[in-house]
Design a protein around this motif. Structure first.
Motif, PDB file in Angstrom:
ATOM      1  N   LEU A   1      21.274  15.804   3.855  1.00  0.00           N
ATOM      2  CA  LEU A   1      22.421  16.329   4.600  1.00  0.00           C
ATOM      3  C   LEU A   1      23.574  15.333   4.610  1.00  0.00           C
ATOM      4  O   LEU A   1      24.740  15.716   4.472  1.00  0.00           O
ATOM      5  CB  LEU A   1      22.005  16.690   6.025  1.00  0.00           C
ATOM      6  N   LYS A   2      23.258  14.051   4.734  1.00  0.00           N
ATOM      7  CA  LYS A   2      24.302  13.019   4.727  1.00  0.00           C
ATOM      8  C   LYS A   2      25.001  12.946   3.375  1.00  0.00           C
ATOM      9  O   LYS A   2      26.164  12.555   3.299  1.00  0.00           O
ATOM     10  CB  LYS A   2      23.698  11.662   5.091  1.00  0.00           C
ATOM     11  N   SER A   3      24.315  13.328   2.309  1.00  0.00           N
ATOM     12  CA  SER A   3      24.945  13.328   0.984  1.00  0.00           C
ATOM     13  C   SER A   3      25.878  14.529   0.791  1.00  0.00           C
ATOM     14  O   SER A   3      26.729  14.514  -0.094  1.00  0.00           O
ATOM     15  CB  SER A   3      23.880  13.309  -0.116  1.00  0.00           C
ATOM     16  N   LEU A   4      25.726  15.549   1.630  1.00  0.00           N
ATOM     17  CA  LEU A   4      26.513  16.773   1.508  1.00  0.00           C
ATOM     18  C   LEU A   4      27.684  16.866   2.477  1.00  0.00           C
ATOM     19  O   LEU A   4      28.698  17.496   2.175  1.00  0.00           O
ATOM     20  CB  LEU A   4      25.623  17.995   1.742  1.00  0.00           C
ATOM     21  N   PHE A   5      27.509  16.303   3.660  1.00  0.00           N
ATOM     22  CA  PHE A   5      28.458  16.496   4.748  1.00  0.00           C
ATOM     23  C   PHE A   5      28.889  15.162   5.350  1.00  0.00           C
ATOM     24  O   PHE A   5      28.208  14.155   5.183  1.00  0.00           O
ATOM     25  CB  PHE A   5      27.821  17.331   5.874  1.00  0.00           C
ATOM     26  N   ILE A   6      29.958  15.231   6.120  1.00  0.00           N
ATOM     27  CA  ILE A   6      30.358  14.094   6.950  1.00  0.00           C
ATOM     28  C   ILE A   6      29.683  14.299   8.304  1.00  0.00           C
ATOM     29  O   ILE A   6      29.856  15.348   8.947  1.00  0.00           O
ATOM     30  CB  ILE A   6      31.886  14.046   7.114  1.00  0.00           C
ATOM     31  N   ILE A   7      28.907  13.339   8.728  1.00  0.00           N
ATOM     32  CA  ILE A   7      28.184  13.437   9.994  1.00  0.00           C
ATOM     33  C   ILE A   7      29.171  13.171  11.128  1.00  0.00           C
ATOM     34  O   ILE A   7      29.792  12.106  11.189  1.00  0.00           O
ATOM     35  CB  ILE A   7      27.010  12.434  10.047  1.00  0.00           C
ATOM     36  N   ALA A   8      29.323  14.134  12.024  1.00  0.00           N
ATOM     37  CA  ALA A   8      30.279  14.020  13.121  1.00  0.00           C
ATOM     38  C   ALA A   8      29.749  13.151  14.247  1.00  0.00           C
ATOM     39  O   ALA A   8      30.494  12.401  14.865  1.00  0.00           O
ATOM     40  CB  ALA A   8      30.632  15.410  13.656  1.00  0.00           C
ATOM     41  N   GLU A   9      28.455  13.274  14.512  1.00  0.00           N
ATOM     42  CA  GLU A   9      27.831  12.435  15.540  1.00  0.00           C
ATOM     43  C   GLU A   9      26.388  12.183  15.140  1.00  0.00           C
ATOM     44  O   GLU A   9      25.797  12.965  14.394  1.00  0.00           O
ATOM     45  CB  GLU A   9      27.918  13.078  16.919  1.00  0.00           C
ATOM     46  N   ALA A  10      25.850  11.107  15.614  1.00  0.00           N
ATOM     47  CA  ALA A  10      24.494  10.708  15.230  1.00  0.00           C
ATOM     48  C   ALA A  10      23.499  11.804  15.597  1.00  0.00           C
ATOM     49  O   ALA A  10      23.630  12.453  16.651  1.00  0.00           O
ATOM     50  CB  ALA A  10      24.113   9.408  15.921  1.00  0.00           C
ATOM     51  N   PRO A  11      22.502  12.020  14.733  1.00  0.00           N
ATOM     52  CA  PRO A  11      21.472  13.020  15.036  1.00  0.00           C
ATOM     53  C   PRO A  11      20.758  12.688  16.347  1.00  0.00           C
ATOM     54  O   PRO A  11      20.514  11.528  16.658  1.00  0.00           O
ATOM     55  CB  PRO A  11      20.513  12.916  13.851  1.00  0.00           C
ATOM     56  N   LYS A  12      20.443  13.727  17.109  1.00  0.00           N
ATOM     57  CA  LYS A  12      19.714  13.568  18.376  1.00  0.00           C
ATOM     58  C   LYS A  12      18.355  14.220  18.229  1.00  0.00           C
ATOM     59  O   LYS A  12      18.261  15.383  17.838  1.00  0.00           O
ATOM     60  CB  LYS A  12      20.492  14.225  19.512  1.00  0.00           C
ATOM     61  N   LYS A  13      17.305  13.480  18.550  1.00  0.00           N
ATOM     62  CA  LYS A  13      15.949  14.015  18.432  1.00  0.00           C
ATOM     63  C   LYS A  13      15.425  14.346  19.824  1.00  0.00           C
ATOM     64  O   LYS A  13      15.559  13.559  20.753  1.00  0.00           O
ATOM     65  CB  LYS A  13      15.026  13.007  17.738  1.00  0.00           C
ATOM     66  N   LYS A  14      14.832  15.528  19.942  1.00  0.00           N
ATOM     67  CA  LYS A  14      14.211  15.961  21.190  1.00  0.00           C
ATOM     68  C   LYS A  14      12.935  16.681  20.806  1.00  0.00           C
ATOM     69  O   LYS A  14      12.988  17.731  20.170  1.00  0.00           O
ATOM     70  CB  LYS A  14      15.153  16.877  21.969  1.00  0.00           C
ATOM     71  N   GLU A  15      11.810  16.090  21.132  1.00  0.00           N
ATOM     72  CA  GLU A  15      10.497  16.588  20.752  1.00  0.00           C
ATOM     73  C   GLU A  15      10.439  16.800  19.242  1.00  0.00           C
ATOM     74  O   GLU A  15      10.606  15.850  18.500  1.00  0.00           O
ATOM     75  CB  GLU A  15      10.133  17.834  21.553  1.00  0.00           C
ATOM     76  N   LYS A  16      10.263  18.022  18.761  1.00  0.00           N
ATOM     77  CA  LYS A  16      10.135  18.271  17.323  1.00  0.00           C
ATOM     78  C   LYS A  16      11.422  18.787  16.697  1.00  0.00           C
ATOM     79  O   LYS A  16      11.417  19.311  15.595  1.00  0.00           O
ATOM     80  CB  LYS A  16       8.992  19.249  17.065  1.00  0.00           C
ATOM     81  N   CYS A  17      12.540  18.621  17.401  1.00  0.00           N
ATOM     82  CA  CYS A  17      13.836  19.073  16.912  1.00  0.00           C
ATOM     83  C   CYS A  17      14.789  17.904  16.701  1.00  0.00           C
ATOM     84  O   CYS A  17      14.798  16.959  17.491  1.00  0.00           O
ATOM     85  CB  CYS A  17      14.498  20.021  17.908  1.00  0.00           C
TER      86      CYS A  17
ATOM     87  N   ASP B   1      19.562  24.277  -3.916  1.00  0.00           N
ATOM     88  CA  ASP B   1      20.094  22.919  -3.774  1.00  0.00           C
ATOM     89  C   ASP B   1      19.077  21.992  -3.114  1.00  0.00           C
ATOM     90  O   ASP B   1      18.909  20.847  -3.535  1.00  0.00           O
ATOM     91  CB  ASP B   1      21.380  22.926  -2.951  1.00  0.00           C
ATOM     92  N   ALA B   2      18.400  22.494  -2.089  1.00  0.00           N
ATOM     93  CA  ALA B   2      17.411  21.668  -1.385  1.00  0.00           C
ATOM     94  C   ALA B   2      16.256  21.305  -2.313  1.00  0.00           C
ATOM     95  O   ALA B   2      15.796  20.154  -2.322  1.00  0.00           O
ATOM     96  CB  ALA B   2      16.892  22.398  -0.147  1.00  0.00           C
ATOM     97  N   PHE B   3      15.798  22.259  -3.096  1.00  0.00           N
ATOM     98  CA  PHE B   3      14.698  21.977  -4.025  1.00  0.00           C
ATOM     99  C   PHE B   3      15.111  20.914  -5.042  1.00  0.00           C
ATOM    100  O   PHE B   3      14.359  19.971  -5.309  1.00  0.00           O
ATOM    101  CB  PHE B   3      14.238  23.245  -4.740  1.00  0.00           C
ATOM    102  N   LEU B   4      16.300  21.039  -5.597  1.00  0.00           N
ATOM    103  CA  LEU B   4      16.771  20.053  -6.573  1.00  0.00           C
ATOM    104  C   LEU B   4      16.890  18.661  -5.957  1.00  0.00           C
ATOM    105  O   LEU B   4      16.553  17.661  -6.579  1.00  0.00           O
ATOM    106  CB  LEU B   4      18.116  20.482  -7.161  1.00  0.00           C
ATOM    107  N   ALA B   5      17.365  18.596  -4.730  1.00  0.00           N
ATOM    108  CA  ALA B   5      17.584  17.303  -4.080  1.00  0.00           C
ATOM    109  C   ALA B   5      16.303  16.688  -3.530  1.00  0.00           C
ATOM    110  O   ALA B   5      16.124  15.474  -3.589  1.00  0.00           O
ATOM    111  CB  ALA B   5      18.601  17.462  -2.947  1.00  0.00           C
ATOM    112  N   LEU B   6      15.403  17.519  -3.006  1.00  0.00           N
ATOM    113  CA  LEU B   6      14.245  17.011  -2.275  1.00  0.00           C
ATOM    114  C   LEU B   6      12.921  17.131  -3.035  1.00  0.00           C
ATOM    115  O   LEU B   6      11.962  16.438  -2.710  1.00  0.00           O
ATOM    116  CB  LEU B   6      14.135  17.719  -0.919  1.00  0.00           C
TER     117      LEU B   6
END
Length: 124
Positions: A21-37, A83-88
């Motif tokens: 995702l960081k290779s595709l987009f500009i991250i507006a704010e740091a990812p926030k983790k909450k449990e499994k999300c 795209d995800a398959f090619l990248a990951l």
């Protein structure tokens, strides 16, 4: 144009998904983790997109990546899955066609991409 995009990744680490995702987009704010999300906001040109990564979304081995916006670079879930398959390099599944309210298409009709095949299948 679909109102949102969602794909399911088999046995793919969240850190790898975030790197993609960081290779595709500009991250507006740091990812926030909450449990499994993991929640993050990104910019795609002038559009802000909310993304939710849900671990163990469909059984313990699948992770959902949901782009809550019609403003991605993909026209549909299948383009994103490719795209995800090619990248990951991990198996990717998504709904065969976009879903909308009062959609009468078969809800079990999915699209799969892995090292062995690409095409429609029934996910049970």
């Amino acid at each position: 144009m679909q109102p949102d995009i969602e794909i399911y990744l088999l046995s793919c680490k969240t850190e790898s998904i975030l790197d993609w995702l960081k290779s595709l987009f500009i991250i507006a704010e740091a990812p926030k983790k909450k449990e499994k999300c993991v929640y993050l906001t990104v910019h795609n040109q002038s559009h802000e997109i909310e993304i939710v990564i849900l671990e163990e979304a469909a059984g313990k081995r699948f992770t959902s990546v949901w782009f809550n916006s019609p403003n991605t670079q993909w026209l549909n879930d299948i383009e994103c899955a490719k795209d995800a398959f090619l990248a990951l390099g991990c198996e990717v599944r998504c709904i065969h066609s976009g879903w909308e309210e009062e959609d009468n298409s078969d809800p079990d009709q999915w699209w799969i991409i892995n090292q062995h095949k690409e095409g429609p299948f029934i996910w049970k």
